[in-house]
Scaffold this motif. Structure first.
Motif, mmCIF file in Angstrom:
data_model
loop_
_atom_site.group_PDB
_atom_site.id
_atom_site.type_symbol
_atom_site.label_atom_id
_atom_site.label_comp_id
_atom_site.label_asym_id
_atom_site.label_seq_id
_atom_site.Cartn_x
_atom_site.Cartn_y
_atom_site.Cartn_z
ATOM 1 N N THR A 189 43.796 51.401 42.999
ATOM 2 C CA THR A 189 42.792 50.615 43.725
ATOM 3 C C THR A 189 43.475 49.640 44.674
ATOM 4 O O THR A 189 44.637 49.284 44.492
ATOM 5 C CB THR A 189 41.887 49.830 42.757
ATOM 6 O OG1 THR A 189 42.687 48.922 42.007
ATOM 7 C CG2 THR A 189 41.143 50.775 41.827
ATOM 8 N N GLU A 205 36.769 52.367 49.151
ATOM 9 C CA GLU A 205 35.391 52.847 49.245
ATOM 10 C C GLU A 205 34.902 53.335 47.882
ATOM 11 O O GLU A 205 35.564 54.169 47.254
ATOM 12 C CB GLU A 205 35.295 53.988 50.257
ATOM 13 C CG GLU A 205 35.459 53.550 51.687
ATOM 14 C CD GLU A 205 34.308 52.673 52.151
ATOM 15 O OE1 GLU A 205 33.154 52.907 51.754
ATOM 16 O OE2 GLU A 205 34.585 51.732 52.913
ATOM 17 N N PRO A 206 33.739 52.864 47.428
ATOM 18 C CA PRO A 206 33.198 53.335 46.145
ATOM 19 C C PRO A 206 32.880 54.826 46.151
ATOM 20 O O PRO A 206 32.902 55.475 45.110
ATOM 21 C CB PRO A 206 31.924 52.510 45.957
ATOM 22 C CG PRO A 206 32.040 51.367 46.896
ATOM 23 C CD PRO A 206 32.937 51.786 47.994
ATOM 24 N N THR A 226 32.937 58.737 43.280
ATOM 25 C CA THR A 226 31.948 59.802 43.095
ATOM 26 C C THR A 226 32.432 61.114 43.713
ATOM 27 O O THR A 226 32.130 62.181 43.200
ATOM 28 C CB THR A 226 30.591 59.395 43.683
ATOM 29 O OG1 THR A 226 30.762 59.006 45.040
ATOM 30 C CG2 THR A 226 29.974 58.257 42.893
ATOM 31 N N GLY A 245 33.727 45.863 44.811
ATOM 32 C CA GLY A 245 32.957 46.931 45.435
ATOM 33 C C GLY A 245 32.843 48.187 44.579
ATOM 34 O O GLY A 245 31.974 49.025 44.821
ATOM 35 N N LEU A 246 33.700 48.335 43.581
ATOM 36 C CA LEU A 246 33.666 49.514 42.716
ATOM 37 C C LEU A 246 32.743 49.362 41.517
ATOM 38 O O LEU A 246 32.476 50.341 40.824
ATOM 39 C CB LEU A 246 35.076 49.836 42.213
ATOM 40 C CG LEU A 246 36.115 50.223 43.253
ATOM 41 C CD1 LEU A 246 37.448 50.495 42.571
ATOM 42 C CD2 LEU A 246 35.671 51.420 44.052
ATOM 43 N N THR A 267 29.510 49.006 41.068
ATOM 44 C CA THR A 267 28.306 49.840 41.051
ATOM 45 C C THR A 267 28.672 51.296 40.779
ATOM 46 O O THR A 267 28.021 51.961 39.969
ATOM 47 C CB THR A 267 27.555 49.727 42.387
ATOM 48 O OG1 THR A 267 27.279 48.356 42.632
ATOM 49 C CG2 THR A 267 26.267 50.504 42.363
ATOM 50 N N ALA A 268 29.711 51.788 41.442
ATOM 51 C CA ALA A 268 30.123 53.177 41.235
ATOM 52 C C ALA A 268 30.593 53.406 39.803
ATOM 53 O O ALA A 268 30.292 54.443 39.204
ATOM 54 C CB ALA A 268 31.224 53.549 42.228
#
Length: 165
Positions: A59, A64-65, A69, A92-93, A95-96
């Motif tokens: 990381t 980018e999240p 996915t 930022g990660l 939620t993913a």
């Protein structure tokens, strides 16, 4: 006079170690306390073949999240995130990571730094913030070893719960 270590000169007496005899397990632990009297059981045996589709992602700020996915869409059955230290990953990660945990895809956070074996829940405030999203702490394992541990856990057919065990 030839220098020390040359083949024509014998080494000083303090450099030559005496021959050692081997000891049996019982001889070594004959006087030990009761907790050391039994031979260690060794590492746990894997129940199945390790899963090779486990991603290791380093990381960085601004990651980018969608990368997480995309890795799962490509076939990864688990993810190890190499965090930025003390169990942290970029915000930022979060939620993913939460979505992947809901999909029963284990996400493990390992640190680039040397860390203690304490679980993320036991760390002081401000460290291990990703634990609230369902991430699993590596318990002090370096990222590469955390990936191997997750490969074994996921290889038994389990998801998040198998990785937590």
């Amino acid at each position: 006079m030839p220098p020390v270590g040359s083949p024509t000169r014998t080494p000083p007496a303090w450099r030559v170690s005496p021959p050692h005899r081997t000891h049996s397990w019982d001889e070594c632990y004959a006087g030990a306390s009761s907790r050391f009297r039994h031979r260690p059981s060794g590492p746990p045996q894997a129940a199945g073949e390790p899963e090779s589709d486990v991603a290791l992602i380093k990381t960085y700020p601004g990651i980018e999240p969608a990368l997480l996915t995309a890795v799962v869409d490509a076939g990864a059955r688990g993810i190890v995130l190499e965090g930025t230290g003390q169990g942290n990953v970029p915000v930022g990660l979060f939620t993913a990571i939460g979505e992947l945990t809901e999909w029963d895809v284990p996400v493990v956070v390992a640190s680039r730094c040397r860390t203690s074996t304490a679980p993320l829940e036991a760390m002081p405030l401000g460290t291990g913030l990703a634990i609230k999203t369902g991430v699993i702490g590596a318990r002090g394992l370096p990222p590469v070893k955390a990936r191997i541990a997750l490969m074994v856990a996921v290889g038994t057919g389990g998801g998040v719960q198998a990785a937590r065990a």
